[in-house]
Scaffold this motif. Structure first.
Motif, PDB file in Angstrom:
ATOM      1  N   LEU A 108      -6.380 -12.349  -4.303  1.00 36.57           N
ATOM      2  CA  LEU A 108      -7.799 -13.054  -4.606  1.00 36.57           C
ATOM      3  C   LEU A 108      -8.399 -11.854  -5.549  1.00 36.57           C
ATOM      4  O   LEU A 108      -9.027 -12.443  -6.640  1.00 36.57           O
ATOM      5  CB  LEU A 108      -8.881 -13.276  -3.531  1.00 36.57           C
ATOM      6  N   SER A 109      -8.380 -10.608  -5.216  1.00 32.68           N
ATOM      7  CA  SER A 109      -9.078  -9.734  -6.081  1.00 32.68           C
ATOM      8  C   SER A 109      -8.432  -9.639  -7.544  1.00 32.68           C
ATOM      9  O   SER A 109      -9.080  -9.603  -8.397  1.00 32.68           O
ATOM     10  CB  SER A 109      -8.941  -8.371  -5.377  1.00 32.68           C
ATOM     11  N   VAL A 110      -7.294  -9.736  -7.667  1.00 33.06           N
ATOM     12  CA  VAL A 110      -6.464  -9.660  -9.076  1.00 33.06           C
ATOM     13  C   VAL A 110      -6.885 -11.071  -9.803  1.00 33.06           C
ATOM     14  O   VAL A 110      -7.093 -10.882 -10.857  1.00 33.06           O
ATOM     15  CB  VAL A 110      -4.774  -9.835  -8.581  1.00 33.06           C
ATOM     16  N   ALA A 111      -6.992 -12.085  -8.912  1.00 31.94           N
ATOM     17  CA  ALA A 111      -7.354 -13.083  -9.611  1.00 31.94           C
ATOM     18  C   ALA A 111      -8.788 -13.241 -10.069  1.00 31.94           C
ATOM     19  O   ALA A 111      -9.198 -13.749 -11.320  1.00 31.94           O
ATOM     20  CB  ALA A 111      -6.998 -14.538  -8.831  1.00 31.94           C
ATOM     21  N   LEU A 112      -9.607 -12.668  -9.256  1.00 34.17           N
ATOM     22  CA  LEU A 112     -10.955 -12.477  -9.652  1.00 34.17           C
ATOM     23  C   LEU A 112     -11.143 -11.636 -11.101  1.00 34.17           C
ATOM     24  O   LEU A 112     -11.898 -12.077 -11.940  1.00 34.17           O
ATOM     25  CB  LEU A 112     -11.900 -11.889  -8.813  1.00 34.17           C
ATOM     26  N   LYS A 113     -10.652 -10.512 -11.094  1.00 39.48           N
ATOM     27  CA  LYS A 113     -10.753  -9.646 -12.260  1.00 39.48           C
ATOM     28  C   LYS A 113     -10.242 -10.201 -13.332  1.00 39.48           C
ATOM     29  O   LYS A 113     -10.792 -10.259 -14.496  1.00 39.48           O
ATOM     30  CB  LYS A 113      -9.585  -8.531 -11.912  1.00 39.48           C
ATOM     31  N   ALA A 114      -8.933 -11.079 -13.633  1.00 38.44           N
ATOM     32  CA  ALA A 114      -8.494 -11.740 -14.402  1.00 38.44           C
ATOM     33  C   ALA A 114      -9.613 -12.920 -15.004  1.00 38.44           C
ATOM     34  O   ALA A 114      -9.790 -13.026 -16.221  1.00 38.44           O
ATOM     35  CB  ALA A 114      -7.371 -12.468 -14.277  1.00 38.44           C
ATOM     36  N   ARG A 115     -10.142 -13.367 -14.160  1.00 39.17           N
ATOM     37  CA  ARG A 115     -11.574 -14.471 -14.603  1.00 39.17           C
ATOM     38  C   ARG A 115     -12.509 -13.691 -15.380  1.00 39.17           C
ATOM     39  O   ARG A 115     -13.043 -14.095 -16.130  1.00 39.17           O
ATOM     40  CB  ARG A 115     -12.062 -15.120 -13.169  1.00 39.17           C
ATOM     41  N   LEU A 116     -13.155 -12.557 -14.751  1.00 38.12           N
ATOM     42  CA  LEU A 116     -14.160 -11.719 -15.197  1.00 38.12           C
ATOM     43  C   LEU A 116     -13.864 -11.255 -16.630  1.00 38.12           C
ATOM     44  O   LEU A 116     -14.468 -11.373 -17.455  1.00 38.12           O
ATOM     45  CB  LEU A 116     -14.381 -10.607 -14.343  1.00 38.12           C
ATOM     46  N   GLU A 117     -12.519 -11.003 -16.688  1.00 40.30           N
ATOM     47  CA  GLU A 117     -11.838 -10.280 -18.093  1.00 40.30           C
ATOM     48  C   GLU A 117     -12.085 -11.221 -19.287  1.00 40.30           C
ATOM     49  O   GLU A 117     -12.368 -11.149 -20.373  1.00 40.30           O
ATOM     50  CB  GLU A 117     -10.496  -9.682 -18.081  1.00 40.30           C
ATOM     51  N   LYS A 118     -11.944 -12.510 -18.676  1.00 37.67           N
ATOM     52  CA  LYS A 118     -11.578 -13.857 -19.572  1.00 37.67           C
ATOM     53  C   LYS A 118     -13.008 -14.387 -20.009  1.00 37.67           C
ATOM     54  O   LYS A 118     -13.008 -15.224 -20.861  1.00 37.67           O
ATOM     55  CB  LYS A 118     -10.606 -14.787 -19.230  1.00 37.67           C
ATOM     56  N   LEU A 119     -14.159 -13.886 -19.289  1.00 39.60           N
ATOM     57  CA  LEU A 119     -15.445 -14.723 -19.428  1.00 39.60           C
ATOM     58  C   LEU A 119     -15.914 -14.910 -20.950  1.00 39.60           C
ATOM     59  O   LEU A 119     -15.861 -13.715 -21.687  1.00 39.60           O
ATOM     60  CB  LEU A 119     -16.379 -14.174 -18.708  1.00 39.60           C
ATOM     61  N   VAL A 136     -11.219 -19.148  -8.088  1.00 38.97           N
ATOM     62  CA  VAL A 136     -10.483 -18.155  -8.092  1.00 38.97           C
ATOM     63  C   VAL A 136      -9.209 -18.011  -7.050  1.00 38.97           C
ATOM     64  O   VAL A 136      -8.268 -17.796  -7.486  1.00 38.97           O
ATOM     65  CB  VAL A 136     -11.365 -16.752  -7.753  1.00 38.97           C
ATOM     66  N   ALA A 137      -9.439 -18.763  -6.042  1.00 39.05           N
ATOM     67  CA  ALA A 137      -8.452 -19.066  -5.063  1.00 39.05           C
ATOM     68  C   ALA A 137      -7.260 -20.041  -5.756  1.00 39.05           C
ATOM     69  O   ALA A 137      -6.076 -19.855  -5.184  1.00 39.05           O
ATOM     70  CB  ALA A 137      -8.932 -19.955  -3.664  1.00 39.05           C
ATOM     71  N   TYR A 138      -7.633 -20.833  -6.570  1.00 43.07           N
ATOM     72  CA  TYR A 138      -6.963 -21.861  -7.151  1.00 43.07           C
ATOM     73  C   TYR A 138      -5.635 -20.901  -8.025  1.00 43.07           C
ATOM     74  O   TYR A 138      -4.528 -21.090  -8.262  1.00 43.07           O
ATOM     75  CB  TYR A 138      -7.257 -22.755  -7.890  1.00 43.07           C
ATOM     76  N   ASP A 139      -6.545 -19.941  -8.900  1.00 37.01           N
ATOM     77  CA  ASP A 139      -5.880 -18.966  -9.672  1.00 37.01           C
ATOM     78  C   ASP A 139      -4.767 -18.328  -8.726  1.00 37.01           C
ATOM     79  O   ASP A 139      -3.734 -18.197  -9.056  1.00 37.01           O
ATOM     80  CB  ASP A 139      -6.656 -18.213 -10.525  1.00 37.01           C
TER      81      ASP A 139
END
Length: 700
Positions: free
Chosen positions: A406-417, A606-609
């Motif tokens: 989940l942490s990896v997926a959250l980072k990717a989301r934040l980076e792409k905002l 994020v969980a879906y990612d």
């Protein structure tokens, strides 16, 4: 004992729960490397444990997922599982909590039947359990255990004496006029300071004292106050008069109090002052004397979090008749102790707070009420036994991997905002990098060696535990924050985010189906505990948590433009929930529930990612099960988590006080904003579960 002083209101910012579970949640934290209890002999596999796991058979063939995900997944279960008469809600959380209670019950019964070593954790738990279960002895004692306190109240003659009485009672952990406790300094999260905050109300929220819709509740409350005063020996006519005076007294306090929505703003919970500054606000209440009595080093700096409340309270020390003060103090002293007194007091307390206010028809059985007391008094002590019996190393290891994914997926989301500037994004990533996960139970267990329990009486044991626990908390003031401590016990079915520690915490008891199952397919675990993990992470970026930086300090790290864009998006979420009608004429309060709704939307996204990443690593897991894809099962298990029935009274109280929206709306709100949900079930524009265009909320 349930004390309003036990948890300062400042903590409502620092700790955000995944779900508001009403029930025992004793403070859990560790202060020493205490010896662990002997290994539990309990064989959990032999217990009849309830299950809340997702089942295909529960799906309603008459409802489509695209029309109403909650109805599709939960209708049949909800119809077959009404709220039991001794509850005010019933759903997945309650079933999993019941599972935990069955295990705890077996543990304490083993202790009570044995001969634990004198002074051990087991012996102290057994003392509390046995005295709590001895209903005959409790009834024989009547009000006698509380009589010395009531006699002292009867002897108070002026505001000065009342202030002195308050100091002494707070020193014993007994206080209801305001909260007072220890928490990390919002501006220096590595240090603990004292926080004082509003309190003093017997009704759930300030609106209950003014809203016309609550007039019947106010009338019932006055009747309850009069009943308690009569039970304590006051004549009926005098009790009726004093009960009205108590309501008027609390109405003044309510008028000076902030609302639940106002209190969501951390700035309104933090007001650092010196004792000298505070004394100018409360000339009739000496804070230096208060700190001296409590033996806390807070004179140079503490947070007087709602100055207007304390100014009004101070005026009341000077202008309110002593007889009214005595009635107020007498009533609340008895009310707080009622669960541990004779049946007449416990029944009166139940009839108002549970039956009239929340719609619960019957009391929990005695063993559950006694178990609540054990958890209130020694929650983490019992947690040590629970973990040995019911939590496997395998579960902890698999949870650690899920958190990492989940942490990896959250980072990717934040980076792409695309709406957040690089400057703010870098600070957001700094915060992401400093998240601390805690899973299952504390690394260090708390030391209980200073707590003295006996077989002398239930109230005596609860008061001893209350004073011991409160002293333990007060002793943190002026010291560095202990980041190993927990704010929940391992046997609690919940999870939380702590803003001043920037940590996410998952007690052992929540790691059960439908949240987590080592044997389940990835979709169920990511749609269950995965979404809960994501939810807690996203609290670091919600409307309140986003005001704390990577180190846990209350600090504005957003650019003004980014904060404005964020608010525009969260305002859409407020509007979405404002539109949900929970009962005829009563809607969800979008501003009150905003933080949890941000957590749900971000957490599920994020969980879906993370699920998609996991399925790429193991393509074979992308198989259909019972005719449904992994994506479909992901969303269906999310809805399973939020299946829940409420009594009408419970639902009405929660709409006014709970920062969490009713479960049925949580089941559908986040998925309806996600194109991935529409794709999974091939939904079309116009379907009930499809929000599009300006109605779709996109934050992360």
């Amino acid at each position: 004992m349930s004390l309003r002083t036990a948890v300062p209101l400042a903590l409502t910012a620092a700790i955000t729960l995944a779900l508001a579970v009403h029930g025992p949640q004793a403070t859990a934290a560790s202060t020493a490397n205490a010896p662990a209890p002997a290994a539990a002999a309990l064989d959990v596999s032999k217990l009849a444990l309830p299950s809340a796991a997702f089942k295909i058979a529960d799906l309603d063939p008459n409802v489509t997922a695209c029309g109403d995900l909650n109805g599709f997944v939960n209708n049949q279960w909800l119809k077959a599982n009404p709220v039991p008469s001794d509850r005010t809600s019933w759903g997945s959380f309650e079933v999993v909590a019941e599972r935990s209670l069955v295990i705890q019950h077996a543990l304490v019964e083993e202790l009570a039947a044995g001969q634990p070593a004198a002074g051990s954790i087991e012996a102290k738990i057994a003392d509390i359990w046995r005295t709590g279960m001895d209903e005959a002895a409790i009834d024989r004692a009547g009000i006698a255990p509380l009589q010395p306190q009531l006699d002292t109240i009867d002897g108070l003659r002026d505001g000065k004496a009342i202030a002195a009485w308050l100091r002494e009672r707070y020193a014993q952990g007994q206080g209801f006029l305001f909260s007072f406790g220890a928490n990390a300094d919002y501006k220096d999260s590595g240090q603990v300071i004292a926080y004082a905050g509003q309190g003093g109300l017997g009704l759930p929220e300030k609106g209950y004292y003014f809203d016309q819709s609550q007039a019947k509740i106010r009338d019932a409350y006055v009747q309850y106050i009069a009943q308690v005063l009569q039970l304590s020996g006051m004549k009926p006519a005098q009790a009726a008069t004093q009960a009205k005076a108590v309501l008027a007294f609390e109405t003044r306090l309510a008028n000076a109090s902030m609302s639940r929505i106002e209190m969501r703003d951390p700035a309104k919970r933090y007001n650092p002052v010196s004792a000298a500054d505070a004394n100018r606000i409360t000339p009739h209440f000496d804070w230096n004397a208060f700190f001296d009595t409590l033996k806390v080093p807070a004179a140079d700096k503490f947070s007087l979090s709602q100055p207007a409340y304390f100014a009004e309270l101070d005026k009341m020390l000077a202008d309110t008749p002593v007889q009214t003060w005595q009635a107020y103090l007498r009533f609340h002293t008895i009310d707080e102790a009622a669960p541990y007194l004779a049946k007449s007091f416990e029944q009166a307390h139940f009839d108002f707070y549970n039956k009239t206010l929340r719609g619960q028809q019957d009391m929990l059985p005695r063993w559950k009420r006694s178990l609540e007391a054990v958890n209130d008094a020694m929650g983490e002590g019992l947690g040590q036994l629970y973990v040995k019996a019911a939590f496997s190393p395998q579960s902890k290891a698999e949870m650690q991997q899920l958190v990492q994914n989940l942490s990896v997926a959250l980072k990717a989301r934040l980076e792409k905002l695309d709406w957040m500037s690089e400057a703010t994004k870098q600070r957001a990533l700094e915060k992401w990098a400093s998240f601390t996960p805690k899973i299952g139970y504390p690394d260090k267990w708390r030391d209980w060696s200073g707590l003295q329990t006996t077989d002398a009486g239930f109230l005596a044991n609860m008061e001893a535990a209350q004073a011991f626990n409160y002293r333990w908390r007060l002793d943190k003031i002026g010291k560095p924050v202990d980041r190993t401590e927990w704010g929940m016990t391992p046997q609690t079915v919940n999870a939380y985010y702590n803003a001043t520690k920037n940590e996410i915490v998952f007690p052992a008891a929540i790691l059960q189906p439908p949240f987590f199952d080592p044997k389940a397919d990835p979709a169920l675990n990511y749609g269950g505990i995965g979404a809960v993990i994501g939810h807690e992470m996203m609290h670091g970026y919600d409307d309140s948590g986003s005001q704390f930086d990577a180190k846990g300090n209350f600090d504005s790290w957003w650019t003004e433009g980014d904060r404005s864009l964020f608010t525009q998006r969260t305002d859409q979420l407020v509007a979405q929930f404002d539109g949900y009608e929970a009962v005829p004429g009563l809607r969800v309060k979008g501003k009150l529930t905003l933080g949890e709704n941000i957590g749900d939307l971000g957490g599920l996204t994020v969980a879906y990612d993370a699920l998609q990443r996991a399925l790429k690593q193991d393509p074979g897991a992308r198989r259909k099960i019972d005719g449904y894809t992994q994506d479909q099962r992901f969303f269906m298990n999310w809805a399973t988590v939020w299946r829940r029935n409420f009594t009408d009274g419970e639902l009405r109280v929660r709409l006014n006080t709970d920062p969490h929206a009713p479960a049925n709306f949580r089941a559908v709100a986040a998925p309806s904003n996600m194109p991935a949900f529409a794709q999974a079930f091939q939904c079309k524009a116009g379907d009930g579960m499809v929000r599009a265009g300006k109605d779709r909320v996109v934050i992360w």
